[in-house]
Design a protein around this motif. Structure first.
Motif, PDB file in Angstrom:
ATOM      1  N   ARG A 187      21.746 -24.186  57.914  1.00 53.78           N
ATOM      2  CA  ARG A 187      22.920 -24.012  58.828  1.00 53.78           C
ATOM      3  C   ARG A 187      24.182 -23.689  58.401  1.00 53.78           C
ATOM      4  NH1 ARG A 187      21.470 -26.377  63.925  1.00 53.78           N
ATOM      5  NH2 ARG A 187      19.174 -26.723  63.868  1.00 53.78           N
ATOM      6  N   LEU A 188      24.536 -24.345  57.177  1.00 57.17           N
ATOM      7  CA  LEU A 188      26.015 -24.186  56.548  1.00 57.17           C
ATOM      8  C   LEU A 188      25.963 -22.981  55.744  1.00 57.17           C
ATOM      9  CD1 LEU A 188      26.729 -27.963  55.816  1.00 57.17           C
ATOM     10  CD2 LEU A 188      27.729 -26.497  57.462  1.00 57.17           C
ATOM     11  N   LEU A 241      38.931 -29.140  57.771  1.00 57.85           N
ATOM     12  CA  LEU A 241      39.705 -30.478  57.633  1.00 57.85           C
ATOM     13  C   LEU A 241      41.207 -30.246  57.990  1.00 57.85           C
ATOM     14  CD1 LEU A 241      38.456 -32.226  54.439  1.00 57.85           C
ATOM     15  CD2 LEU A 241      37.557 -32.293  56.669  1.00 57.85           C
ATOM     16  N   ARG A 242      41.464 -28.846  57.929  1.00 59.98           N
ATOM     17  CA  ARG A 242      42.820 -28.539  58.515  1.00 59.98           C
ATOM     18  C   ARG A 242      43.151 -27.952  59.731  1.00 59.98           C
ATOM     19  NH1 ARG A 242      42.377 -27.704  53.114  1.00 59.98           N
ATOM     20  NH2 ARG A 242      44.277 -28.713  51.659  1.00 59.98           N
ATOM     21  N   ARG A 243      41.983 -27.808  60.566  1.00 62.10           N
ATOM     22  CA  ARG A 243      41.914 -27.113  61.722  1.00 62.10           C
ATOM     23  C   ARG A 243      40.971 -27.518  62.452  1.00 62.10           C
ATOM     24  NH1 ARG A 243      44.416 -21.709  62.208  1.00 62.10           N
ATOM     25  NH2 ARG A 243      42.549 -21.021  63.335  1.00 62.10           N
ATOM     26  N   GLN A 244      41.292 -28.396  63.528  1.00 58.38           N
ATOM     27  CA  GLN A 244      40.430 -29.176  64.537  1.00 58.38           C
ATOM     28  C   GLN A 244      39.597 -28.123  65.290  1.00 58.38           C
ATOM     29  OE1 GLN A 244      41.868 -32.351  66.578  1.00 58.38           O
ATOM     30  NE2 GLN A 244      39.759 -32.907  67.253  1.00 58.38           N
ATOM     31  N   GLU A 263      35.720 -23.888  50.272  1.00 59.88           N
ATOM     32  CA  GLU A 263      36.574 -23.066  51.040  1.00 59.88           C
ATOM     33  C   GLU A 263      36.490 -23.516  52.566  1.00 59.88           C
ATOM     34  OE1 GLU A 263      37.912 -18.390  52.071  1.00 59.88           O
ATOM     35  OE2 GLU A 263      36.322 -18.723  50.509  1.00 59.88           O
ATOM     36  N   LEU A 264      35.159 -23.511  53.276  1.00 63.07           N
ATOM     37  CA  LEU A 264      34.850 -23.611  54.462  1.00 63.07           C
ATOM     38  C   LEU A 264      35.350 -25.304  54.779  1.00 63.07           C
ATOM     39  CD1 LEU A 264      33.801 -23.135  57.141  1.00 63.07           C
ATOM     40  CD2 LEU A 264      31.397 -24.151  56.207  1.00 63.07           C
ATOM     41  N   ARG A 275      34.270 -25.353  66.242  1.00 60.49           N
ATOM     42  CA  ARG A 275      33.274 -24.193  65.949  1.00 60.49           C
ATOM     43  C   ARG A 275      32.114 -24.725  64.991  1.00 60.49           C
ATOM     44  NH1 ARG A 275      35.039 -18.795  63.140  1.00 60.49           N
ATOM     45  NH2 ARG A 275      33.209 -17.544  62.870  1.00 60.49           N
ATOM     46  N   LEU A 276      32.300 -25.531  64.085  1.00 58.46           N
ATOM     47  CA  LEU A 276      31.450 -25.775  63.044  1.00 58.46           C
ATOM     48  C   LEU A 276      30.519 -26.672  63.774  1.00 58.46           C
ATOM     49  CD1 LEU A 276      30.364 -25.314  60.262  1.00 58.46           C
ATOM     50  CD2 LEU A 276      31.630 -27.695  59.724  1.00 58.46           C
ATOM     51  N   LEU A 277      30.790 -27.561  64.853  1.00 60.36           N
ATOM     52  CA  LEU A 277      29.868 -28.428  65.506  1.00 60.36           C
ATOM     53  C   LEU A 277      28.462 -27.598  66.037  1.00 60.36           C
ATOM     54  CD1 LEU A 277      31.646 -31.166  67.536  1.00 60.36           C
ATOM     55  CD2 LEU A 277      29.952 -31.464  65.672  1.00 60.36           C
TER      56      LEU A 277
END
Length: 274
Positions: free
Chosen positions: A38-39, A59-62, A53-54, A67-69
């Motif tokens: 998945r990752l 961690l900086r952009r909620q 990088e991801l 989206r990653l969820l």
């Protein structure tokens, strides 16, 4: 010398730890093989060279974490999936639930809601919906919103209908939805007894005593300690002789809570609390 896979796994663990510390979502005990797939896909889709990088982005952009969820949680389901499971619920479990004055059902890891709507229809047809509270829980807020909407593309309805009939459906699935603009919207009255709520099997506790837990095709994405934690929650939630339904590829055979259950219908993966 550290291999590229070992480096990836180190970055993966750091990413999951960062997610837990920043957002309090705990994916650290999810299946490593599933997370790798998945990752890897998420890293490419986000246009990142590495997981590190991801990690910096999410961690900086909620909004990037939201989206990653969608990659970290399972969003694959269908209505009346594995019709034999729903047939056994109808023929063997529902008659026993009908002996209670009121019933509580927990759909754990409800994803986009197909199983919740299926169970609501089944409970209605067996005369139980009006005295049942259905708890539909998931860790993904976007999935919960989709589940509560109960709107699915029309091109999925044919397979839903086949499953419904194979499960022993007493009417036509079309009796329960309205078709508009290429989508099927399931009738609002079906969810009048449903409570949609955020709940993590990794970090949260028991919230109610229930008569049936349906958690299907979720445990396969957990490692053994997290599977044991989840099954322990189900055992603590269930009334004496309550029922637990698992997915077709899931079993309690290696669970430390195996002795808390007996096999009620082995082929359908339905267990009963002792």
């Amino acid at each position: 010398m550290v291999s590229s896979l070992q480096s990836f796994d180190i970055e993966l663990k750091l990413l999951l730890e960062g997610i837990y510390l920043k957002y309090q979502y705990d994916f650290r005990d999810y299946s490593l093989a599933s997370l790798r797939r998945r990752l890897t896909q998420a890293t490419a889709d986000f246009g990142c060279e590495t997981l590190s990088e991801l990690q910096g982005r999410i961690l900086r952009r909620q909004e990037d974490f939201a989206r990653l969820l969608q990659y970290l949680t399972v969003q694959v389901s269908e209505m009346f999936r594995d019709p034999s499971y729903f047939r056994m619920l109808r023929e063997k479990v529902m008659p026993m639930l009908q002996t209670y004055p009121s019933v509580k059902v927990w759909v754990a890891g409800c994803s986009s809601g197909e199983e919740v709507w299926s169970l609501a229809i089944l409970l209605h047809e067996e005369g139980l919906l009006d005295r049942t509270i259905l708890y539909a829980t998931d860790v993904n807020p976007q999935a919960l919103r989709a589940a509560a909407e109960g709107v699915y593309p029309l091109d999925r309805i044919a397979s839903f209908s086949r499953n419904y009939l194979a499960s022993g459906g007493r009417a036509s699935l079309s009796d329960y939805y309205h078709a508009n603009y290429g989508a099927a919207s399931f009738s609002r009255w079906l969810k009048r007894q449903v409570v949609f709520a955020d709940h993590s099997l990794a970090t949260d506790s028991v919230f109610s005593e229930v008569h049936l837990v349906s958690c299907r095709n979720v445990l396969i994405y957990f490692n053994q300690p997290l599977q044991d934690r989840a099954v322990g929650l189900f055992a603590d939630s269930l009334v004496r002789r309550g029922f637990l339904g698992l997915g077709s590829k899931e079993s309690l055979r290696f669970s430390k809570h195996n002795d808390a259950f007996s096999e009620f219908d082995a082929p359908a993966r339905i267990y009963q609390k002792r």
